[in-house]
Design an enzyme around this catalytic site. Structure first.
Site, PDB file in Angstrom:
ATOM      1  N   SER A   1      27.454  44.643  45.929  1.00 51.70           N
ATOM      2  CA  SER A   1      26.786  45.793  45.331  1.00 51.70           C
ATOM      3  C   SER A   1      27.668  46.561  44.360  1.00 51.70           C
ATOM      4  O   SER A   1      27.148  47.207  43.451  1.00 51.70           O
ATOM      5  CB  SER A   1      26.279  46.732  46.428  1.00 51.70           C
ATOM      6  OG  SER A   1      27.307  47.043  47.332  1.00 51.70           O
TER       7      SER A   1
ATOM      8  N   HIS B   1      30.381  51.741  45.378  1.00 57.41           N
ATOM      9  CA  HIS B   1      29.198  51.905  44.520  1.00 57.41           C
ATOM     10  C   HIS B   1      29.531  52.764  43.309  1.00 57.41           C
ATOM     11  O   HIS B   1      29.211  52.410  42.167  1.00 57.41           O
ATOM     12  CB  HIS B   1      28.065  52.569  45.308  1.00 57.41           C
ATOM     13  CG  HIS B   1      27.443  51.676  46.329  1.00 57.41           C
ATOM     14  ND1 HIS B   1      26.360  52.070  47.080  1.00 57.41           N
ATOM     15  CD2 HIS B   1      27.745  50.430  46.729  1.00 57.41           C
ATOM     16  CE1 HIS B   1      26.017  51.094  47.902  1.00 57.41           C
ATOM     17  NE2 HIS B   1      26.849  50.091  47.708  1.00 57.41           N
TER      18      HIS B   1
END
Length: 343
Positions: free
Chosen positions: A248, A306
């Site tokens: 991610s 992230h």
């Protein structure tokens, strides 16, 4: 351009707590860390247990010196990724130009095709399938294959110690650098893998169309290792060792690049397609959630990874694509000189 479905992919983190101190053979104090999967909500039989639920990691002390090797490794991997993809693009253009220059006249070409067609066999189903793919899909499926290969390796119990060591990033682990890259291709949960690959597949066409496949790969690999280093930095600052895995961080680089490049693009959530919102608003909201997660200490996702990936994607959009990739001519001249000398 309209992306109909968006799923906020998340990088899995494991919350950790020290259990006891013991003296290692090298006379340093190490903490025995027990990590548990934060997605786990109930006990499972040992035969069907997630190895991440019962992972024990020998963790050393975290300090600023811990970040030196990962920092240098991040610079090295990012530089190598960009340089390698620049060379890849150069060789592709050169091969295309060479084939075009050697192309015979139309009459000769027609005669050659008639002769070749008599002896040429039909391509197999795999070759037909590959030729039918879009440019973005030809980049996506190798990434998917690498993730599936690592996903399958997690299912082999004999590989578990190796997977925990090299495919889970941890600033206090025995192996620090290689897991920063390998962990971006590592998923244990089926849902985690499916969500990440779905988001990547959704945003790749726009990213590859804007960057080209070579620059996209440079962005993806660099975003992955930079997001891992951001996670390391956050864990060292708070002195909270732990394992992280998932693509991610790299995907956030792609997502943020597309959302900043096409801010007016309409997006919608996969389960609520009737509600749409602008891509520029979506990336602000996602980054706000990650910033809140870092500030409030949420442990469900690796919010630092992230945020690091998203910031790199934005930086590449405004600066990297023009000032790094756009100024690759000098490097290509040097590479061309070396290539010529080696012949």
């Amino acid at each position: 351009m309209l992306f109909k479905n968006v799923w906020y992919a998340a990088e899995l983190t494991l919350s950790c707590k020290p259990l006891l101190l013991r003296r290692a053979p090298n006379s340093f104090q190490y903490a025995r860390i027990q990590c548990r999967n934060t997605f786990s909500r109930r006990r499972r039989p040992m035969s069907d247990a997630n190895p991440l639920d019962f992972a024990h990691v020998d963790a050393g002390p975290l300090n600023s010196k811990t970040l030196l090797r990962p920092f240098l490794f991040t610079i090295g991997v990012t530089s190598a990724s960009i340089a390698g993809c620049v060379i890849w693009e150069y060789e592709n253009i050169r091969a295309h130009a060479t084939s075009f220059m050697r192309k015979p006249s139309s009459w000769i070409n027609a005669q050659q095709k008639k002769i070749v067609s008599q002896f040429k066999t039909e391509p197999g189903p795999i070759r037909k399938w590959w030729n039918s793919l879009r440019e973005s899909e030809k980049v996506f499926y190798p990434i998917l294959a690498a993730n599936l290969l690592v996903f399958g390796a997690w299912r082999v119990r004999a590989f578990t110690p190796t997977m925990l060591k090299y495919f889970c990033s941890n600033p206090s682990g025995q192996a620090q650098c290689l897991p920063m890259v390998f962990s971006t291709f590592s998923h244990y949960s089926t849902l985690h893998l499916a969500a990440n690959m779905y988001v990547l597949y959704t945003f790749m066409p726009a990213a590859v169309a804007s960057l080209g496949k070579e620059q996209f790969v440079a962005l993806y690999l660099s975003g992955g290792v930079i997001s891992s280093f951001t996670s390391f930095l956050y864990k060292v600052m708070l002195n909270q060792p732990g394992l992280s895995l998932g693509a991610s961080g790299a995907i956030m680089s792609v997502l943020s690049f597309v959302c900043v490049t096409y801010p007016d693009t309409k997006l919608s959530i996969i389960f609520l397609p009737m509600y749409t919102f602008a891509a520029g608003t979506a990336i602000k909201f996602i980054m706000g959630l990650d910033l809140a997660g870092i500030t409030l200490g949420w442990k469900l996702f690796d919010h630092a990874a992230h945020l690091g990936g998203a910031l790199f994607g934005i930086a590449w959009c405004y600066w990297g694509s023009l000032n790094i990739w756009g100024n690759r001519d000098k490097f290509l001249q040097y590479y061309h000189h070396i290539r010529k000398e080696s012949k």
